[in-house]
Design a protein around this motif. Structure first.
Motif, PDB file in Angstrom:
ATOM      1  N   GLY A  79       0.839  -1.195   0.000  1.00 58.67           N
ATOM      2  CA  GLY A  79       0.000   0.000   0.000  1.00 58.67           C
ATOM      3  C   GLY A  79       0.869   1.238   0.000  1.00 58.67           C
ATOM      4  N   GLY A  80       0.315   2.330   0.531  1.00 56.76           N
ATOM      5  CA  GLY A  80       1.086   3.580   0.556  1.00 56.76           C
ATOM      6  C   GLY A  80       0.718   4.456  -0.616  1.00 56.76           C
ATOM      7  N   SER A  81       1.436   5.545  -0.738  1.00 57.51           N
ATOM      8  CA  SER A  81       0.983   6.560  -1.680  1.00 57.51           C
ATOM      9  C   SER A  81       1.303   6.252  -3.134  1.00 57.51           C
ATOM     10  N   LYS A  82       2.527   5.795  -3.389  1.00 52.98           N
ATOM     11  CA  LYS A  82       2.926   5.763  -4.792  1.00 52.98           C
ATOM     12  C   LYS A  82       3.397   4.413  -5.294  1.00 52.98           C
ATOM     13  N   VAL A  83       3.117   4.151  -6.554  1.00 50.76           N
ATOM     14  CA  VAL A  83       3.628   2.952  -7.214  1.00 50.76           C
ATOM     15  C   VAL A  83       5.132   3.126  -7.424  1.00 50.76           C
ATOM     16  N   SER A  84       5.523   4.380  -7.785  1.00 55.57           N
ATOM     17  CA  SER A  84       6.906   4.626  -8.210  1.00 55.57           C
ATOM     18  C   SER A  84       7.946   4.091  -7.225  1.00 55.57           C
ATOM     19  N   GLY A  85       7.762   4.360  -5.924  1.00 59.19           N
ATOM     20  CA  GLY A  85       8.749   3.923  -4.937  1.00 59.19           C
ATOM     21  C   GLY A  85       8.801   2.418  -4.761  1.00 59.19           C
ATOM     22  N   LYS A  86       7.756   1.723  -5.194  1.00 54.59           N
ATOM     23  CA  LYS A  86       7.683   0.290  -4.896  1.00 54.59           C
ATOM     24  C   LYS A  86       7.631  -0.585  -6.145  1.00 54.59           C
ATOM     25  N   LEU A  87       7.796   0.071  -7.302  1.00 53.08           N
ATOM     26  CA  LEU A  87       7.679  -0.636  -8.580  1.00 53.08           C
ATOM     27  C   LEU A  87       8.642  -1.818  -8.687  1.00 53.08           C
ATOM     28  N   GLU A  88       9.930  -1.553  -8.439  1.00 56.34           N
ATOM     29  CA  GLU A  88      10.955  -2.601  -8.569  1.00 56.34           C
ATOM     30  C   GLU A  88      10.680  -3.744  -7.591  1.00 56.34           C
ATOM     31  N   ALA A  89      10.325  -3.365  -6.363  1.00 56.85           N
ATOM     32  CA  ALA A  89      10.070  -4.383  -5.343  1.00 56.85           C
ATOM     33  C   ALA A  89       8.897  -5.262  -5.769  1.00 56.85           C
ATOM     34  N   MET A  90       7.863  -4.630  -6.353  1.00 56.36           N
ATOM     35  CA  MET A  90       6.689  -5.399  -6.775  1.00 56.36           C
ATOM     36  C   MET A  90       7.048  -6.369  -7.890  1.00 56.36           C
ATOM     37  N   LEU A  91       7.834  -5.864  -8.859  1.00 54.51           N
ATOM     38  CA  LEU A  91       8.225  -6.726  -9.976  1.00 54.51           C
ATOM     39  C   LEU A  91       9.024  -7.929  -9.488  1.00 54.51           C
ATOM     40  N   ASN A  92       9.901  -7.687  -8.525  1.00 51.43           N
ATOM     41  CA  ASN A  92      10.717  -8.769  -7.978  1.00 51.43           C
ATOM     42  C   ASN A  92       9.862  -9.741  -7.152  1.00 51.43           C
ATOM     43  N   LEU A  93       8.907  -9.171  -6.405  1.00 53.57           N
ATOM     44  CA  LEU A  93       8.077 -10.007  -5.540  1.00 53.57           C
ATOM     45  C   LEU A  93       7.161 -10.946  -6.322  1.00 53.57           C
ATOM     46  N   ILE A  94       6.742 -10.496  -7.497  1.00 49.98           N
ATOM     47  CA  ILE A  94       5.821 -11.325  -8.281  1.00 49.98           C
ATOM     48  C   ILE A  94       6.426 -12.706  -8.560  1.00 49.98           C
ATOM     49  N   ASP A  95       7.756 -12.750  -8.664  1.00 46.56           N
ATOM     50  CA  ASP A  95       8.404 -14.046  -8.897  1.00 46.56           C
ATOM     51  C   ASP A  95       8.385 -14.930  -7.660  1.00 46.56           C
ATOM     52  N   LYS A  96       8.044 -14.347  -6.519  1.00 49.27           N
ATOM     53  CA  LYS A  96       8.213 -15.119  -5.277  1.00 49.27           C
ATOM     54  C   LYS A  96       6.919 -15.382  -4.522  1.00 49.27           C
ATOM     55  N   VAL A  97       5.914 -14.513  -4.720  1.00 49.91           N
ATOM     56  CA  VAL A  97       4.706 -14.643  -3.888  1.00 49.91           C
ATOM     57  C   VAL A  97       3.598 -15.433  -4.583  1.00 49.91           C
ATOM     58  N   ASP A  98       2.594 -15.805  -3.805  1.00 54.26           N
ATOM     59  CA  ASP A  98       1.418 -16.479  -4.372  1.00 54.26           C
ATOM     60  C   ASP A  98       0.278 -15.494  -4.592  1.00 54.26           C
ATOM     61  N   LYS A  99       0.249 -14.435  -3.773  1.00 54.82           N
ATOM     62  CA  LYS A  99      -0.818 -13.436  -3.914  1.00 54.82           C
ATOM     63  C   LYS A  99      -0.243 -12.047  -3.674  1.00 54.82           C
ATOM     64  N   ILE A 100      -0.783 -11.066  -4.385  1.00 56.00           N
ATOM     65  CA  ILE A 100      -0.437  -9.672  -4.093  1.00 56.00           C
ATOM     66  C   ILE A 100      -1.724  -8.908  -3.837  1.00 56.00           C
ATOM     67  N   ILE A 101      -1.748  -8.187  -2.744  1.00 54.89           N
ATOM     68  CA  ILE A 101      -2.910  -7.354  -2.416  1.00 54.89           C
ATOM     69  C   ILE A 101      -2.455  -5.904  -2.502  1.00 54.89           C
ATOM     70  N   ILE A 102      -3.200  -5.096  -3.249  1.00 58.07           N
ATOM     71  CA  ILE A 102      -2.813  -3.686  -3.398  1.00 58.07           C
ATOM     72  C   ILE A 102      -3.861  -2.792  -2.734  1.00 58.07           C
TER      73      ILE A 102
END
Ligand code: AMP
Length: 406
Positions: free
Chosen positions: A201-224
């Motif tokens: 969560g939080g305000s911006k996609v920009s600060g968390k974009l890289e982390a999200m892309l990396n996490l997609i390879d590792k997690v089973d679910k993402i909640i935004i």
């Protein structure tokens, strides 16, 4: 990663140990510390060294002052009483706010019922520039160097990086907190118990974009949730009124959702929101499905249907990583989604890892601190770990570090 351990240091009575801490704690308008978790988190390493009868020299940054100018607002004097109370020792500080020979003398003459605290490191020009000269001066304060400032270890600053080149592997180490943080994130990302759910969560996609892309390879679910959800919702074609949005990231948002789909990662967005007519506590607000956000209104929290959806989505989780509030939790009116999420995460049977200062604050205000498995002291640093990066401050206290500063 081969982190050098404090326990392997041959610290003898009277040796001086420099511990780089992260005492960048939140302070209210009256100068009162509102959350001292970062101070408490540093106590293990400090007490260990005091137990060896070492002379302990503590240093930290505090917010972002202009280098070269003293400003009371950025003085670390604000933590002296708390630190002194927790350690039951007198805390002494050099007279000059800039590091000079007086500080070095003071370090040599420390008594056993004292610890020394340097003024805000960032008052010195060389700190944020990773200056070698300043780092050398700092190194004269001690025979041993310990980095326990996880929250600052993603920065190549003198006390985190350049300073380590003046100590060999027998004289430097990662503190207990740094080790705990790095080990936790490493284990969670490499060998999580599944299902592994990331709540972002939080305000911006920009600060968390890289982390999200990396996490997609590792997690089973993402909640935004939070403000960033609106960039995703807009990318899906919804009208989002005046809600926070990063138009230049609409394509990236689509790429993330595509990637999630291809990898079979379940992706959850809010289905309803609390909309307000302005960004203020006294705004008029109402719950609406995301299909019905009126023009000129903005979404400031997730709605009740979303809370239920998210609760169901984390129901079977075995590992939960949460970074970023679900709404503008600083205003009571828009805090419910974040507090509800805190309770759901706390009630789950999963290993729960909370990253980021804001999320820690939410959990603390919700009264769920004790229920979480691990609350990270570093927002930016934990995100960089999730992006798969090696933190400069962590590398510098690893056995394999070659001492290069570039
Ligand atoms: P970040 O630093 O990116 O983790 O963002 C934390 C901030 O996001 C908090 O100060 C929240 O008030 C803010 N935030 C969360 N949801 C929203 C929203 N819907 N609109 C605007 N700001 C939000």
């Amino acid at each position: 990663m081969g982190l050098l351990s404090v326990k392997d240091l041959d610290i003898q009575k009277g040796d001086r140990v420099f511990i780089r801490c992260d005492f960048n704690v939140p302070i209210d308008e009256d100068g009162v510390i509102t959350d001292d978790r970062r101070i408490r988190a540093a106590l293990a390493s400090i007490r260990y060294c005091l137990g060896k009868n070492a002379k302990v020299i503590l240093a930290s940054h505090f917010e972002r002052p202009t280098a070269g100018e003293f400003d009371e607002k950025y003085s670390l004097k604000v933590i002296i009483n708390r630190l002194s109370g927790l350690l039951k020792k007198e805390v002494v500080m050099p007279k000059n706010f800039l590091l000079d020979d007086e500080a070095i003398e003071l370090s040599k003459n420390l008594e056993y019922d004292q610890v020394m605290l340097l003024e805000n490191l960032r008052f010195n020009e060389g700190e944020t520039k990773n200056g070698l000269e300043f780092a050398k001066k700092l190194s004269e304060l001690a025979e041993f160097y310990i980095n326990d400032a996880f929250g600052a270890s993603h920065r190549k600053h003198a006390s985190i990086h350049a300073m380590t080149t003046f100590f060999d592997n027998e004289h430097k180490a990662a503190g207990f907190l740094l080790k705990k943080e790095v080990t936790f994130f490493d284990k969670m990302v490499k060998t999580p118990t599944r299902p592994f759910v990331a709540i972002i969560g939080g305000s911006k996609v920009s600060g968390k974009l890289e982390a999200m892309l990396n996490l997609i390879d590792k997690v089973d679910k993402i909640i935004i949730g939070g403000g960033m959800a609106f960039t995703f919702l807009k990318a899906l074609g919804y009208e989002i009124g005046n809600s926070l949005v990063e138009d230049d990231l609409l394509e990236d948002a689509k790429v993330i959702m595509e990637k999630a789909k291809t990898r079979g990662v379940k992706f959850y967005l809010p289905v309803d929101v609390v909309v307000a007519d302005k960004f203020a506590e006294n705004a008029v607000s109402k719950y609406l499905p995301i299909q019905e956000i009126p023009e000129n209104w903005m979404g400031l929290d997730v709605g009740p249907a979303t809370n239920r959806l998210f609760r169901e989505a984390i129901n079977d989780a075995q590992t939960i990583l949460w970074n970023g509030p679900m709404g503008v939790y600083e205003m009571d009116k828009f805090s419910k989604g974040s507090f509800m999420m805190s309770h759901y995460v706390a009630d789950s049977h999963a290993t729960t890892i909370i990253g980021g200062g804001d999320t820690g604050d939410v959990v603390s205000r919700a009264g769920d601190i004790e229920e979480m498995t691990f609350i990270s002291t570093g927002g930016g640093a934990s995100l960089e770990l999730l992006e798969g990066k090696t933190l400069p401050g962590v590398e510098a206290v690893s056995a394999s570090f070659d001492g290069r500063l570039s």
